[in-house]
Design a protein around this motif. Structure first.
Motif, PDB file in Angstrom:
ATOM      1  N   GLY A  27      89.557  45.141 -48.171  1.00 12.03           N
ATOM      2  CA  GLY A  27      88.332  44.737 -47.279  1.00 12.03           C
ATOM      3  C   GLY A  27      88.187  45.604 -45.985  1.00 12.03           C
ATOM      4  O   GLY A  27      87.097  46.052 -45.880  1.00 12.03           O
ATOM      5  N   TYR A  28      89.256  45.662 -45.202  1.00 11.39           N
ATOM      6  CA  TYR A  28      89.207  46.502 -43.879  1.00 11.39           C
ATOM      7  C   TYR A  28      88.803  47.881 -44.406  1.00 11.39           C
ATOM      8  O   TYR A  28      87.978  48.393 -43.536  1.00 11.39           O
ATOM      9  CB  TYR A  28      90.513  46.136 -43.261  1.00 11.39           C
ATOM     10  N   LEU A  29      89.536  48.623 -45.117  1.00  9.98           N
ATOM     11  CA  LEU A  29      89.213  50.012 -45.424  1.00  9.98           C
ATOM     12  C   LEU A  29      87.676  50.009 -45.842  1.00  9.98           C
ATOM     13  O   LEU A  29      86.921  51.184 -45.744  1.00  9.98           O
ATOM     14  CB  LEU A  29      90.259  50.582 -46.461  1.00  9.98           C
ATOM     15  N   GLY A  30      87.298  49.125 -46.698  1.00 10.52           N
ATOM     16  CA  GLY A  30      85.665  49.164 -47.292  1.00 10.52           C
ATOM     17  C   GLY A  30      85.033  49.237 -46.201  1.00 10.52           C
ATOM     18  O   GLY A  30      83.775  49.669 -46.073  1.00 10.52           O
ATOM     19  N   GLU A  31      85.226  48.630 -45.007  1.00 10.61           N
ATOM     20  CA  GLU A  31      84.301  48.525 -43.930  1.00 10.61           C
ATOM     21  C   GLU A  31      84.471  49.598 -42.795  1.00 10.61           C
ATOM     22  O   GLU A  31      83.792  49.686 -41.803  1.00 10.61           O
ATOM     23  CB  GLU A  31      84.401  47.146 -43.102  1.00 10.61           C
ATOM     24  N   HIS A  32      85.628  50.280 -43.040  1.00 13.23           N
ATOM     25  CA  HIS A  32      85.912  51.444 -41.887  1.00 13.23           C
ATOM     26  C   HIS A  32      86.090  52.731 -42.774  1.00 13.23           C
ATOM     27  O   HIS A  32      87.335  53.119 -42.614  1.00 13.23           O
ATOM     28  CB  HIS A  32      87.235  50.972 -41.242  1.00 13.23           C
ATOM     29  N   GLY A  33      85.064  53.306 -42.905  1.00 15.77           N
ATOM     30  CA  GLY A  33      85.108  54.450 -43.769  1.00 15.77           C
ATOM     31  C   GLY A  33      85.428  55.748 -42.773  1.00 15.77           C
ATOM     32  O   GLY A  33      85.640  56.913 -43.315  1.00 15.77           O
ATOM     33  N   GLU A  34      85.216  55.194 -41.583  1.00 12.65           N
ATOM     34  CA  GLU A  34      85.567  56.267 -40.608  1.00 12.65           C
ATOM     35  C   GLU A  34      87.006  56.873 -40.491  1.00 12.65           C
ATOM     36  O   GLU A  34      87.538  57.981 -39.732  1.00 12.65           O
ATOM     37  CB  GLU A  34      84.960  55.950 -39.056  1.00 12.65           C
ATOM     38  N   ILE A  35      87.914  55.778 -41.049  1.00 18.61           N
ATOM     39  CA  ILE A  35      89.361  56.140 -41.033  1.00 18.61           C
ATOM     40  C   ILE A  35      89.575  57.232 -42.009  1.00 18.61           C
ATOM     41  O   ILE A  35      89.096  56.922 -43.477  1.00 18.61           O
ATOM     42  CB  ILE A  35      90.067  54.976 -41.450  1.00 18.61           C
ATOM     43  N   ARG A  36      90.005  58.364 -42.080  1.00 21.37           N
ATOM     44  CA  ARG A  36      90.119  59.731 -42.884  1.00 21.37           C
ATOM     45  C   ARG A  36      91.497  59.910 -43.307  1.00 21.37           C
ATOM     46  O   ARG A  36      91.549  60.530 -44.335  1.00 21.37           O
ATOM     47  CB  ARG A  36      89.195  60.767 -42.277  1.00 21.37           C
ATOM     48  N   LEU A  37      92.444  59.174 -42.763  1.00 16.75           N
ATOM     49  CA  LEU A  37      93.841  59.571 -43.015  1.00 16.75           C
ATOM     50  C   LEU A  37      94.701  58.238 -42.651  1.00 16.75           C
ATOM     51  O   LEU A  37      94.566  57.724 -41.840  1.00 16.75           O
ATOM     52  CB  LEU A  37      94.385  60.677 -42.030  1.00 16.75           C
ATOM     53  N   ILE A  38      95.738  57.886 -43.666  1.00 18.43           N
ATOM     54  CA  ILE A  38      96.783  56.832 -43.414  1.00 18.43           C
ATOM     55  C   ILE A  38      97.682  57.379 -43.898  1.00 18.43           C
ATOM     56  O   ILE A  38      98.172  58.006 -44.921  1.00 18.43           O
ATOM     57  CB  ILE A  38      96.243  55.575 -44.308  1.00 18.43           C
ATOM     58  N   CYS A  39      98.888  57.283 -43.002  1.00 17.38           N
ATOM     59  CA  CYS A  39     100.239  57.681 -43.486  1.00 17.38           C
ATOM     60  C   CYS A  39     101.119  56.384 -43.710  1.00 17.38           C
ATOM     61  O   CYS A  39     101.026  55.498 -43.094  1.00 17.38           O
ATOM     62  CB  CYS A  39     100.896  58.350 -42.186  1.00 17.38           C
ATOM     63  N   ALA A  40     102.099  56.601 -44.508  1.00 20.08           N
ATOM     64  CA  ALA A  40     102.762  55.564 -45.138  1.00 20.08           C
ATOM     65  C   ALA A  40     104.179  55.938 -45.897  1.00 20.08           C
ATOM     66  O   ALA A  40     104.150  57.269 -46.285  1.00 20.08           O
ATOM     67  CB  ALA A  40     101.941  54.630 -45.785  1.00 20.08           C
TER      68      ALA A  40
END
Length: 540
Positions: A436-449
């Motif tokens: 749900g968080y990612l669906g509302e924050h499309g401005e995040i373009r990269l996630i490292c893990a």
């Protein structure tokens, strides 16, 4: 002929009348079908419904490594190059067409999302628990069958499966071959037992079905082929004529031939599956000696969770029961157990501790014999009670009072202990919140893990049906690296503190506000956290 007066219609001339004040005919026919349906069908459906409910309650998120690679293999089939990453790491997993092809079918129907993963895992669980009920029922009746399924359903081996909480082994809710393979074999054995009570064409049909189910188990889990060696012994113990071995073997040969043709077409080698399974293994990361390997069954049943010791007790009870009763059914389940136990033990390090083919100290490697142990243990109790003198049974009210009270007391104690053994059930709550968080924050373009989190994350950047809801990049790195690579510090870091068997990230590294890391988001249960790295961290 019946005589009638002029103008009076005869009985044969009257139009039939129907009453419309009763239930509609389709409803009547449906009710009749329900009444005609055998009890075993309804009880099998009950076990299947309980299995699906258990999967929903546990709701382990789609896991990484082997389950993930099986998922990719099903998605990409028939384009599954065994010499390219990631399939070159686990070729033995993606050549199991008994799991890969059904998974591909479910993906085609439901889409490449979490819903399809759940259905595939639930079907494997249904095969296992329903197969356990049916094989124990076929030997010792409905009550024993239902009790066996319940013992397995609540055992921590099948409830503590979530590595984001406290896991023992990967079973319920995980797309691995152990449960469906064991379930198909149990279903085959149940069919074989029923065939022993039939004659003529009915027996032939059951034997053909049994052969098909047994061969299907091999297509899911290769080492179950060891259990095919004593098929003539199974038939002898069930008093099925020797010539009927051919009837059982014919569908097995047909399915094996189909598997060889498939492998030749897809991978260019009819023995691709067998070769990948044979080459699997080598030096184990765990400490292994011959003495430890000899105790693999005891270690698998006790060291991971004390409640697993119940299966050791069931084995001992079966041996005692056979010595006392000399019943062929107990001999059957002991042959079943030892036929798999011996090669599992030998190949887990007895021959060569430096070359491990099967890690038999893991509980899931023994799933295929758990139905046999339950049938043997419960069957021994039933048979020995039946040996008591009738006068003593009546006077002591063994069947009407003593046995039911003991069963309720032992069963209740076991169920309470099994529930208390589970410290938490995190389900996939944190992951759904992250979706749900990612669906509302499309401005995040990269996630490292780390790679484990990254592979599970791929399911939660999509909705349940596999439609993308976040379109950024996932950048992963091996968790065993001594330190976080610089390119993994160029964007937000997904982090969890591993609580189960898994080793921590980079030898215990964790983001710290003192080092400039800023918490962007965390789940309500604090299992998942998303951190922003310090400024210029990737350049330092």
């Amino acid at each position: 002929m019946a005589q009638t007066t002029a103008g009076e219609p005869s009985v044969t001339d009257e139009e039939p009348t129907t009453r419309q004040d009763g239930p509609p005919r389709p409803l009547v026919r449906a009710l009749r079908r329900v009444r005609r349906t055998r009890r075993v069908v309804w009880l099998a459906l009950l076990v299947a419904a309980c299995t699906v409910l258990a999967h929903w309650v546990i709701m382990t998120p789609p896991l990484y490594f082997d389950p993930y690679y099986v998922w990719l293999g099903a998605r990409d089939w028939p384009d599954v190059p065994l010499t390219q990453w990631p399939f070159d790491e686990v070729p033995h997993q993606v050549t199991r067409i008994g799991l890969v092809l059904p998974a591909r079918l479910v993906q085609d129907v439901l889409g490449p999302g979490q819903a399809a993963y759940f259905v595939i895992a639930a079907l494997g669980g249904c095969a296992f628990f329903v197969g356990t009920y049916l094989v124990v029922r076929s030997l010792f009746g409905d009550l024993a069958g239902l009790a066996s399924a319940l013992v397995l359903l609540v055992n921590p081996f099948f409830t503590m499966t979530n590595p984001f909480g406290h896991d023992i082994t990967w079973s319920t809710g995980v797309m691995l071959p152990d449960m469906p393979g064991a379930g198909l074999f149990a279903l085959g054995m149940a069919t074989l037992v029923v065939a022993g009570r039939r004659t003529g064409r009915a027996q032939t049909r059951y034997l053909i079905a049994a052969g098909a189910l047994l061969a299907s188990a091999f297509l899911v889990r290769e080492f179950l082929a060891f259990l095919f060696l004593p098929i003539p012994v199974y038939l002898w113990l069930l008093r099925i004529p020797w010539r009927r071995n051919v009837t059982v073997g014919a569908p097995m040969v047909a399915l094996l031939a189909a598997n060889l043709v498939h492998n030749a077409v897809v991978w260019g080698d009819p023995l691709a599956g067998l070769m990948s399974a044979a080459e699997h293994g080598g030096q184990s990361r765990d400490y292994v000696t011959r003495e430890l390997a000899l105790r693999s069954f005891l270690r698998a049943m006790h060291d991971w969770q004390p409640l697993g010791t119940i299966f050791v007790g069931l084995l001992a009870l079966t041996v005692v029961g056979l010595a006392v009763t000399r019943d062929r059914r107990l001999a059957l389940v002991l042959v079943w157990f030892f036929t798999l136990a011996v090669p599992l033990t030998v190949l887990s390090g007895v021959l060569d501790p430096n070359s491990i083919s099967l890690r038999a100290w893991l509980p899931r490697y023994w799933f295929a014999v758990l139905p046999a142990l339950l049938a043997g243990g419960l069957g021994s109790v039933i048979l020995m009670i039946r040996m008591l003198p009738d006068g003593l049974v009546r006077r002591a009210r063994v069947r009407t009072v003593v046995a039911p009270v003991l069963a309720l007391a032992l069963g209740g104690s076991y169920a309470v202990s099994a529930v208390r053994a589970v410290p938490d059930l995190p389900r996939d709550t944190a992951w759904n919140e992250l979706r749900g968080y990612l669906g509302e924050h499309g401005e995040i373009r990269l996630i490292c893990a780390d790679r484990r989190l990254a592979q599970t994350l791929t399911f939660y950047t999509r909705d349940m049906w596999g439609n993308p809801i976040w379109h950024g990049e996932i950048r992963d790195f091996p968790h065993y690296m001594p330190q976080i690579p610089r390119n993994a510090l160029e964007g937000p870091m997904l982090y969890t503190r591993w609580r189960g068997q898994e080793s921590p990230i980079a030898a215990g590294w964790q983001p710290s506000p003192a080092q400039g890391w800023k918490l962007m988001w965390r789940s309500s249960d604090n299992i998942l956290q998303l951190w922003n790295p310090p400024p210029n961290a990737a350049k330092s």
